[in-house]
Design a protein around this motif. Structure first.
Motif, PDB file in Angstrom:
ATOM      1  N   PRO A 141      46.439  54.477  42.795  1.00  0.00           N
ATOM      2  CA  PRO A 141      45.069  54.410  43.311  1.00  0.00           C
ATOM      3  C   PRO A 141      44.104  53.938  42.225  1.00  0.00           C
ATOM      4  CG  PRO A 141      46.136  56.403  44.067  1.00  0.00           C
ATOM      5  CD  PRO A 141      47.061  55.783  43.046  1.00  0.00           C
ATOM      6  N   GLY A 142      43.391  52.885  42.525  1.00  0.00           N
ATOM      7  CA  GLY A 142      42.484  52.287  41.549  1.00  0.00           C
ATOM      8  C   GLY A 142      42.993  50.977  40.978  1.00  0.00           C
ATOM      9  N   LYS A 143      44.275  50.684  41.178  1.00  0.00           N
ATOM     10  CA  LYS A 143      44.835  49.419  40.690  1.00  0.00           C
ATOM     11  C   LYS A 143      44.173  48.261  41.430  1.00  0.00           C
ATOM     12  CE  LYS A 143      49.156  46.738  40.570  1.00  0.00           C
ATOM     13  NZ  LYS A 143      49.128  46.364  39.146  1.00  0.00           N
ATOM     14  N   VAL A 144      43.902  47.181  40.702  1.00  0.00           N
ATOM     15  CA  VAL A 144      43.247  46.003  41.262  1.00  0.00           C
ATOM     16  C   VAL A 144      44.152  44.788  41.064  1.00  0.00           C
ATOM     17  CG1 VAL A 144      41.231  44.488  41.126  1.00  0.00           C
ATOM     18  CG2 VAL A 144      40.956  46.959  40.797  1.00  0.00           C
ATOM     19  N   SER A 145      44.322  44.000  42.116  1.00  0.00           N
ATOM     20  CA  SER A 145      45.141  42.786  42.041  1.00  0.00           C
ATOM     21  C   SER A 145      44.446  41.650  42.773  1.00  0.00           C
ATOM     22  CB  SER A 145      46.511  43.022  42.690  1.00  0.00           C
ATOM     23  OG  SER A 145      47.263  43.983  41.993  1.00  0.00           O
ATOM     24  N   PRO A 146      44.741  40.399  42.403  1.00  0.00           N
ATOM     25  CA  PRO A 146      44.183  39.263  43.152  1.00  0.00           C
ATOM     26  C   PRO A 146      44.573  39.361  44.618  1.00  0.00           C
ATOM     27  CG  PRO A 146      45.168  38.522  41.091  1.00  0.00           C
ATOM     28  CD  PRO A 146      45.575  39.955  41.263  1.00  0.00           C
ATOM     29  N   PHE A 147      43.630  39.181  45.513  1.00  0.00           N
ATOM     30  CA  PHE A 147      43.894  39.402  46.933  1.00  0.00           C
ATOM     31  C   PHE A 147      44.972  38.487  47.485  1.00  0.00           C
ATOM     32  CE2 PHE A 147      41.345  35.675  47.440  1.00  0.00           C
ATOM     33  CZ  PHE A 147      41.635  35.158  48.701  1.00  0.00           C
ATOM     34  N   ASN A 148      45.075  37.267  46.943  1.00  0.00           N
ATOM     35  CA  ASN A 148      45.999  36.299  47.529  1.00  0.00           C
ATOM     36  C   ASN A 148      47.434  36.457  47.063  1.00  0.00           C
ATOM     37  OD1 ASN A 148      44.834  35.173  44.963  1.00  0.00           O
ATOM     38  ND2 ASN A 148      46.329  33.554  45.351  1.00  0.00           N
ATOM     39  N   LEU A 149      47.672  37.323  46.066  1.00  0.00           N
ATOM     40  CA  LEU A 149      49.020  37.468  45.518  1.00  0.00           C
ATOM     41  C   LEU A 149      49.722  38.724  46.009  1.00  0.00           C
ATOM     42  CD1 LEU A 149      48.589  36.284  41.814  1.00  0.00           C
ATOM     43  CD2 LEU A 149      49.370  34.993  43.815  1.00  0.00           C
ATOM     44  N   THR A 150      49.094  39.491  46.869  1.00  0.00           N
ATOM     45  CA  THR A 150      49.715  40.700  47.395  1.00  0.00           C
ATOM     46  C   THR A 150      49.743  40.646  48.916  1.00  0.00           C
ATOM     47  OG1 THR A 150      47.658  41.937  47.584  1.00  0.00           O
ATOM     48  CG2 THR A 150      48.776  42.018  45.459  1.00  0.00           C
ATOM     49  N   ALA A 151      50.744  41.287  49.495  1.00  0.00           N
ATOM     50  CA  ALA A 151      50.785  41.375  50.951  1.00  0.00           C
ATOM     51  C   ALA A 151      49.597  42.174  51.460  1.00  0.00           C
ATOM     52  CB  ALA A 151      52.101  42.014  51.395  1.00  0.00           C
ATOM     53  N   LEU A 152      49.171  43.191  50.686  1.00  0.00           N
ATOM     54  CA  LEU A 152      47.996  43.981  51.081  1.00  0.00           C
ATOM     55  C   LEU A 152      46.777  43.086  51.263  1.00  0.00           C
ATOM     56  CD1 LEU A 152      48.283  47.100  48.724  1.00  0.00           C
ATOM     57  CD2 LEU A 152      48.459  47.129  51.216  1.00  0.00           C
ATOM     58  N   GLY A 153      46.525  42.233  50.267  1.00  0.00           N
ATOM     59  CA  GLY A 153      45.360  41.358  50.327  1.00  0.00           C
ATOM     60  C   GLY A 153      45.485  40.283  51.396  1.00  0.00           C
ATOM     61  N   PRO A 170      37.899  29.451  47.180  1.00  0.00           N
ATOM     62  CA  PRO A 170      37.775  28.915  45.820  1.00  0.00           C
ATOM     63  C   PRO A 170      38.212  29.896  44.732  1.00  0.00           C
ATOM     64  CG  PRO A 170      35.762  28.545  47.103  1.00  0.00           C
ATOM     65  CD  PRO A 170      36.591  29.536  47.856  1.00  0.00           C
ATOM     66  N   ARG A 171      38.539  31.133  45.097  1.00  0.00           N
ATOM     67  CA  ARG A 171      38.847  32.168  44.106  1.00  0.00           C
ATOM     68  C   ARG A 171      40.327  32.536  44.108  1.00  0.00           C
ATOM     69  NH1 ARG A 171      34.209  36.668  44.988  1.00  0.00           N
ATOM     70  NH2 ARG A 171      34.953  37.326  42.920  1.00  0.00           N
ATOM     71  N   LEU A 172      41.169  31.649  44.604  1.00  0.00           N
ATOM     72  CA  LEU A 172      42.608  31.894  44.620  1.00  0.00           C
ATOM     73  C   LEU A 172      43.170  31.878  43.196  1.00  0.00           C
ATOM     74  CD1 LEU A 172      43.602  29.594  47.617  1.00  0.00           C
ATOM     75  CD2 LEU A 172      43.191  32.062  47.650  1.00  0.00           C
ATOM     76  N   VAL A 173      44.110  32.780  42.937  1.00  0.00           N
ATOM     77  CA  VAL A 173      44.727  32.903  41.609  1.00  0.00           C
ATOM     78  C   VAL A 173      46.183  32.466  41.696  1.00  0.00           C
ATOM     79  CG1 VAL A 173      45.370  34.510  39.782  1.00  0.00           C
ATOM     80  CG2 VAL A 173      43.201  34.808  40.996  1.00  0.00           C
ATOM     81  N   PRO A 174      46.650  31.575  40.808  1.00  0.00           N
ATOM     82  CA  PRO A 174      48.059  31.146  40.838  1.00  0.00           C
ATOM     83  C   PRO A 174      48.987  32.312  40.517  1.00  0.00           C
ATOM     84  CG  PRO A 174      46.710  29.627  39.550  1.00  0.00           C
ATOM     85  CD  PRO A 174      45.871  30.841  39.802  1.00  0.00           C
ATOM     86  N   GLY A 175      50.113  32.368  41.199  1.00  0.00           N
ATOM     87  CA  GLY A 175      51.088  33.409  40.925  1.00  0.00           C
ATOM     88  C   GLY A 175      51.888  33.109  39.668  1.00  0.00           C
ATOM     89  N   ARG A 176      52.471  34.179  39.086  1.00  0.00           N
ATOM     90  CA  ARG A 176      53.266  34.012  37.869  1.00  0.00           C
ATOM     91  C   ARG A 176      54.737  34.349  38.089  1.00  0.00           C
ATOM     92  NH1 ARG A 176      49.992  37.583  33.632  1.00  0.00           N
ATOM     93  NH2 ARG A 176      50.049  38.983  35.447  1.00  0.00           N
ATOM     94  N   GLY A 177      55.073  34.727  39.338  1.00  0.00           N
ATOM     95  CA  GLY A 177      56.454  35.066  39.641  1.00  0.00           C
ATOM     96  C   GLY A 177      57.296  33.831  39.888  1.00  0.00           C
ATOM     97  N   PRO A 178      58.628  33.996  39.929  1.00  0.00           N
ATOM     98  CA  PRO A 178      59.530  32.850  40.106  1.00  0.00           C
ATOM     99  C   PRO A 178      59.405  32.164  41.461  1.00  0.00           C
ATOM    100  CG  PRO A 178      60.727  34.916  40.271  1.00  0.00           C
ATOM    101  CD  PRO A 178      59.366  35.261  39.777  1.00  0.00           C
ATOM    102  N   SER A 179      58.841  32.856  42.446  1.00  0.00           N
ATOM    103  CA  SER A 179      58.705  32.256  43.769  1.00  0.00           C
ATOM    104  C   SER A 179      57.282  31.793  44.058  1.00  0.00           C
ATOM    105  CB  SER A 179      59.135  33.255  44.865  1.00  0.00           C
ATOM    106  OG  SER A 179      60.496  33.601  44.719  1.00  0.00           O
ATOM    107  N   ALA A 180      56.431  31.792  43.029  1.00  0.00           N
ATOM    108  CA  ALA A 180      55.039  31.371  43.221  1.00  0.00           C
ATOM    109  C   ALA A 180      55.006  29.933  43.712  1.00  0.00           C
ATOM    110  CB  ALA A 180      54.269  31.502  41.916  1.00  0.00           C
ATOM    111  N   GLY A 181      54.200  29.699  44.738  1.00  0.00           N
ATOM    112  CA  GLY A 181      54.128  28.368  45.319  1.00  0.00           C
ATOM    113  C   GLY A 181      52.771  27.738  45.144  1.00  0.00           C
TER     114      GLY A 181
END
Length: 274
Positions: A141-153, A170-181
């Motif tokens: 609780p309290g963790k913050v993540s880019p909205f576009n990189l999580t299923a929650l967001g 305009p505020r999309l953040v590129p993913g850093r995982g191996p499946s980032a598209g």
């Protein structure tokens, strides 16, 4: 006809009198100006005499007031409704309102379950039901993540009004995982179309390696998306349980929606696929 049978009929309210009273109250609140009794009866399609009985009762209970001009009476709602809503808001706590359901789903899947809400271009985790085990995911609780990189967001973003979506693109953040598209607005918009079609969102090793999540949105009394319920797990484990996880988050999200006052008919369809 039994009460369960009556309650299950979509064409008739279990209590027509209550249904009419609420219709009148909702119309008063939605109106941009005071309404005459005639206008109120016409717009709600409620007989004039019945409508009069309702507004006079609302006036007596403090939920409506009238202004008399000559022989005309103009009706408006009062702030007593605000007082009721304020009491309810103080009681509604997303971090605890579905804790039992979150715990049950976490135990069923042996994976942590979360509730997230949107804050700007970030998703904030506001509740978590963790599972016992040596390995614990860095979700709290309290963790913050880019909205576009999580299923929650993604589950939330897919059901935002068009204008709010456009402001976020305009505020999309590129993913850093191996499946980032592709992180372009066009690609993300297409992804959200898929989320809307399914009724839930999926993220698989796009934010970080070996981690995946599935999430479904929940809605408030106005039918607006208010947050999401998600399951997080190792990608290899979640792949085996994706159908069950998707069904679980859809179920819990629907429960939260109903507790927030959202009618079941306003919920998006969910097509759980493997």
């Amino acid at each position: 006809m039994s009460m369960p049978e009556l309650a299950g009929r979509a064409d008739r309210a279990p209590s027509p009198a209550v249904d009419r009273a609420l219709t009148v109250l909702e119309r008063l609140v939605a109106a941009d100006e005071e309404l005459t009794l005639t206008a109120l009866a016409k717009s709600t399609r409620i007989p004039l005499a019945t409508c009069a009985s309702i507004v006079y009762t609302l006036e007596r209970r403090g939920y409506a007031a009238r202004r008399v001009v000559g022989r005309s009476h103009f009706w408006r709602p009062t702030l007593r409704l605000y007082g009721l809503a304020s009491q309810l808001v103080r009681k509604v706590d997303l971090s605890s309102m579905a804790q039992r359901e979150l715990r049950a789903l976490a135990d069923e899947l042996n994976m942590p379950v979360h509730i997230g809400v949107l804050d700007g271009a970030s998703v904030v985790y506001v509740a978590k039901a963790a599972t016992a085990g040596f390995i614990q995911f860095d979700t709290y609780p309290g963790k913050v993540s880019p909205f576009n990189l999580t299923a929650l967001g993604r589950a939330i973003a897919a059901f935002l009004p068009e204008g709010e979506i456009e402001a976020l693109l305009p505020r999309l953040v590129p993913g850093r995982g191996p499946s980032a598209g592709d992180s372009s607005p066009e690609a993300f918009s297409k992804l959200l179309e898929d989320v809307r079609a399914r009724g839930y969102a999926v993220e698989d090793q796009e934010e970080q390696a070996e981690v995946a999540c599935v999430a479904a949105p929940f809605f408030d009394a106005d039918g607006r998306v208010a947050g999401s319920v998600g399951v997080t797990g190792f990608a290899r484990d979640l792949a085996k349980k994706r159908r069950k996880a998707a069904a679980g988050v859809v179920r819990v999200a629907a429960d939260v929606s109903r507790r927030l006052g959202c009618l079941s008919t306003a919920l998006p369809p969910a097509k759980v696929v493997s």
